[in-house]
Each structure stands twice: as C-alpha cells, then as structure tokens.
Scaffold this active site. Structure first.
Site, short mmCIF file in Angstrom:
data_model
loop_
_atom_site.label_atom_id
_atom_site.label_comp_id
_atom_site.label_asym_id
_atom_site.label_seq_id
_atom_site.Cartn_x
_atom_site.Cartn_y
_atom_site.Cartn_z
N CYS A 287 -5.65 3.16 10.04
CA CYS A 287 -5.80 4.46 10.01
C CYS A 287 -7.35 4.47 9.99
CB CYS A 287 -5.14 5.57 8.85
SG CYS A 287 -5.82 4.76 7.04
N PHE B 160 0.87 -1.13 -0.01
CA PHE B 160 -0.08 -0.11 0.06
C PHE B 160 0.91 1.22 0.04
CE2 PHE B 160 -2.05 -3.45 2.33
CZ PHE B 160 -3.29 -3.50 1.83
N1 SAH Z 1 1.87 4.37 2.84
C1 SAH Z 1 1.33 5.28 2.13
C2 SAH Z 1 -0.20 5.80 2.18
C3 SAH Z 1 -0.89 4.41 1.98
S1 SAH Z 1 -2.45 4.89 1.59
C4 SAH Z 1 2.26 6.38 2.23
O1 SAH Z 1 3.33 6.53 3.13
O2 SAH Z 1 2.39 7.32 1.44
C5 SAH Z 1 -3.27 3.55 0.90
C6 SAH Z 1 -2.98 2.92 -0.44
O3 SAH Z 1 -3.52 1.75 -0.42
C7 SAH Z 1 -3.41 3.85 -1.45
O4 SAH Z 1 -2.20 4.41 -2.37
C8 SAH Z 1 -4.41 2.96 -2.41
O5 SAH Z 1 -4.18 3.15 -3.97
C9 SAH Z 1 -3.77 1.62 -1.92
N2 SAH Z 1 -4.66 0.50 -2.05
C10 SAH Z 1 -5.82 0.51 -1.48
N3 SAH Z 1 -6.31 -1.01 -1.66
C11 SAH Z 1 -5.43 -1.67 -2.21
C12 SAH Z 1 -5.31 -3.13 -2.57
N4 SAH Z 1 -5.97 -4.13 -2.36
N5 SAH Z 1 -3.89 -3.59 -2.94
C13 SAH Z 1 -3.13 -2.76 -3.17
N6 SAH Z 1 -3.04 -1.62 -2.87
C14 SAH Z 1 -4.30 -0.63 -2.40
#
Ligand code: SAH
Length: 397
Positions: A341, A232
């Site tokens: 979160c 993520f």
């Molecule tokens: N750790 C990141 C913020 C994460 S926000 C930072 O430090 O900037 C959550 C992210 O999860 C988003 O970018 C979204 O596109 C992604 N996401 C949501 N569901 C997902 C999934 N099933 N598999 C992969 N990515 C996912």
C-alpha cells in the site's frame, strides 16, 4: 471567489488546466489578500485568468484545488452538500449503502472524490472523518452539516483528525464526536455479510481496512480446505473470510496486541474459532520461528514500507525479503496473496520485488490475479497519485 489570491508564475498553469489538483510552492508568483494556512484561495494564471479555488498550506504542496475553472465555487455549505451527495450517489450505485449485506464503505477518497485531504469512512450509522490538511480541518462544521443532509439515518460523526492534520495547523487537536456520542457498546458492521467489530476511537486509521473488501472476497474463493496464514492481519479481515469460506485452519499474526484481540473477537463471531489461532508477534520473527511449517495460502499485507520517495529503495528490499520468506513457506501448489500500500511503489516495481523474491526462494510462480483498491477508493484520471494499493495472487510451484 476568494479575495485571497495566488497568482502563478508564467507557464506554471498547465497542470491545473489538466485538472491536476496540486499547486507546488515553486509555481507561485505572488500572493495577495489574507493567505493563511487553511484559507480558501483563488488561483490565477499569470495573465489573471481564474484557474480554480483551493485550500492553502505553507508546504511543498501549497494549494489543493477543490474546484476548477472561471466559475469555481467557494467551499460553502452548498459546495459541501454537492460534493458529498455526489460521493454518496457513487457508493449507492456500487450497492454499498443500505443493502444490509455491506454497511461499511469509504464515502470520500480525497482527490478521487474532488476533496483533497479528506477521508470519510462510514460504519453503519456512524461516519468517521479524517482530515489531512488545515483547510479540511477548519471545514469540519460544514462537512458535518453536509453529511447529515446526505446520509439518511446518520447517528454519529466521529472526527479522527488528531493524528493526520499537520500538528502546526491544529495545535492540540483532539479526536471527538461532531455529532452524537460514543454508544459505549461494541460496534458491529458487515462487509459482504461478514460481521466485524470495529473500534474507530482507538483503532488504526479510521478503524478498519475497507480497501481490502474485494480482495477478501477473492480470497474466499480460494480458501476452502486450505491451511491459511494471514500476516499483518490487523482485525482479521482476511482470516474471517477464510474461516467462513471453509478453510481447514487459519493462523493470524499481527504485532499489535489490540489488533489480535479484535481478530479473536471477529473470529469468534464466525462460530469457527476452533479453526483459528492468533499470534501477537512480529511477522518476520514468526516466519523465522515457523520456517518449517507450510501453508496452502499466505496473505502478506504489511503497512506502507515507504511513505516517501526517499524510502523507496529500502522499501523494495523489504518487500523482497518479506515475499521471499512468504514464498518459502508455501506448500507446493499453494497461493500467495501479496500486497503493497506504498503509494510511491508502482505496480511494476512491486512486481519486480516479488520476482526477485521468487528467484531467491527458488520457486517458480505464476501470476493469477493483479489486484488493486476497490471502487469506493476511486482514482481521478487527472491525479494518478491516488492509486496506492496493489497486489498479486501467485500460484507457487
Ligand atoms: N490486512 C489487514 C490490514 C493490515 S494493516 C486488514 O485486512 O485489515 C497493517 C498491520 O500490520 C497493522 O495491523 C500493524 O499493527 C501490523 N504490523 C506492522 N508491522 C508489523 C510487524 N513487523 N509484524 C507484525 N505486524 C505488524
């Protein structure tokens, strides 16, 4: 004081006297004057005593208080300049403004800065405003003027409320500049000296997850020589820190193609892209596919699994499943940085889900750090609901 007045039912004034900033609709005895969505209203106790001033909205949270007590101020130009100056001075004290090392920070964290429904994030010489209520949406001209008075050298203000303001309150709301215009160029900001390309116009939220700044710094301490998996990853915040700290390799995963493009761009800015690989894939299927691959450090930072209380149980199951998969892929002696979160999931419940995951994975683990949101995302003591980010660093045997 506003002519529009909401008088509470007897006995419903206690939480406001404790400076909790919400009036629930069930607490309202009567409304007088023109109480329409977004208007500032004076809130009175049943005996007529003035408790404060806030923005009205026709929902379960009917008023969000902006000021308390008999002398509560209406949200005029002076009010806004005062609130934003306070917020700016706090960030100045934290060393976040104008140091050169970090020029990306949260200026207002809603209730945590006495401005319920208002998020403002600063990226270099641009402020990105995200309003979550009609009252804040209608206040944008005053907010923009106050921002210019408070932040030296501000070049642009981008309003990104279209996705966050209640649709009925602002039909047809469009994102756009309240000051300045798009430079048409890539915007690079710095966080603890790490460069990041940020795209506030098309990116998620206001463009960057500022709330992980301190946790990224902590990760940098543990990253040297390790094989890191950052799931993520969004625009690769943790990945970049790991690379610059001397990780042996970094794999970044996000389902958003655009996020992966930006992650690759940010990794390139470190000059260490040869140690980095990014995957535009679903995290769960990535982990299944790479089940046999082991990492020395894994980051799990999913989006909020529960946005409401009703979704909490399923969210906890989701955290358990994700963490079990993560823990299983950690090499003996490795570390897990795991986050939630979801505001409705307390640190205790989250820890319980991670415990259940470790049991399922059959791996003993110890807590090295309990993590939270940084100081530019302050939580009012009177509004504990403002705490949303929690994390654990586990050493997995
Ligand atoms: N750790 C990141 C913020 C994460 S926000 C930072 O430090 O900037 C959550 C992210 O999860 C988003 O970018 C979204 O596109 C992604 N996401 C949501 N569901 C997902 C999934 N099933 N598999 C992969 N990515 C996912």
């Amino acid at each position: 004081m506003s002519a529009a007045t909401i008088t509470l039912k007897p006995g419903k004034d206690q939480s406001l006297r404790r400076r909790h900033p919400w009036v629930f609709s069930g607490a309202i005895g009567r409304m007088e004057g023109e109480v329409t969505e977004g208007t500032p209203v004076t809130v009175r106790a049943s005996n007529g005593e003035v408790l404060g001033v806030g923005h009205y909205a026709p929902g379960s949270i009917a008023v969000r208080l902006l000021d308390f007590g008999p002398d509560a101020q209406l949200p005029d130009a002076a009010f806004w300049e005062n609130r934003l100056r306070n917020a700016y001075q706090l960030r100045q004290g934290l060393g976040l403004t104008g140091t050169g090392n970090t020029d990306v920070y949260r200026l207002t964290h809603a209730e945590g800065d006495g401005v319920p429904g208002l998020i403002i994030d600063v990226y270099g010489d641009t402020a990105v405003v995200q309003t979550h209520s009609a009252g804040m949406y209608q206040s944008r001209p005053l907010i923009a003027a106050a921002l210019q008075a408070v932040i030296p050298g501000l070049r642009a203000i981008y309003d990104k409320s279209a996705e966050t303001v209640p649709a009925k309150a602002a039909p047809g709301a469009q994102n756009g500049y309240l000051l300045g215009e798009s430079s048409g160029q890539e915007h690079v900001v710095h966080e603890n000296g790490h460069p990041f390309v940020v795209d506030w116009e098309t990116g998620q939220k206001t463009g960057f997850f500022i709330d992980q700044r301190d946790n990224r710094s902590l990760l940098a301490r543990y990253a040297p020589g390790r094989r890191v998996l950052n799931t993520f990853c969004y625009t690769g915040g943790f990945s970049t820190y790991a690379l610059q700290a001397g990780a042996e390799l970094v794999h970044s995963v996000d389902s958003s193609k655009r996020a992966i493009e930006l992650t690759e761009r940010n990794a390139a800015l470190t000059g260490l892209a040869h140690k980095h690989e990014a995957f535009a894939e679903d995290v769960f299927s990535f982990m299944k596919q790479h089940r046999d691959e082991q990492y020395d450090l894994i980051v799990l930072d999913p989006p909020a699994f529960a946005k409401h209380l009703s979704a909490r149980h399923n969210a906890l199951m989701g955290y358990k499943r994700l963490n079990a998969a993560g823990i299983s892929q950690i090499a003996p002696g490795g570390l897990l940085f795991t986050f939630s979160c979801s505001q409705v999931v307390s640190p205790e419940l989250f820890e319980g889900a991670v415990l259940a995951a470790a049991i399922e994975a059959g791996r003993p683990a110890r807590i090295l750090h309990r993590l939270t949101q940084p100081a530019d995302h302050p939580v009012s003591l009177f509004h504990p609901e403002g705490a949303y980010l929690k994390g654990l660093v586990l050493a997995v045997e």
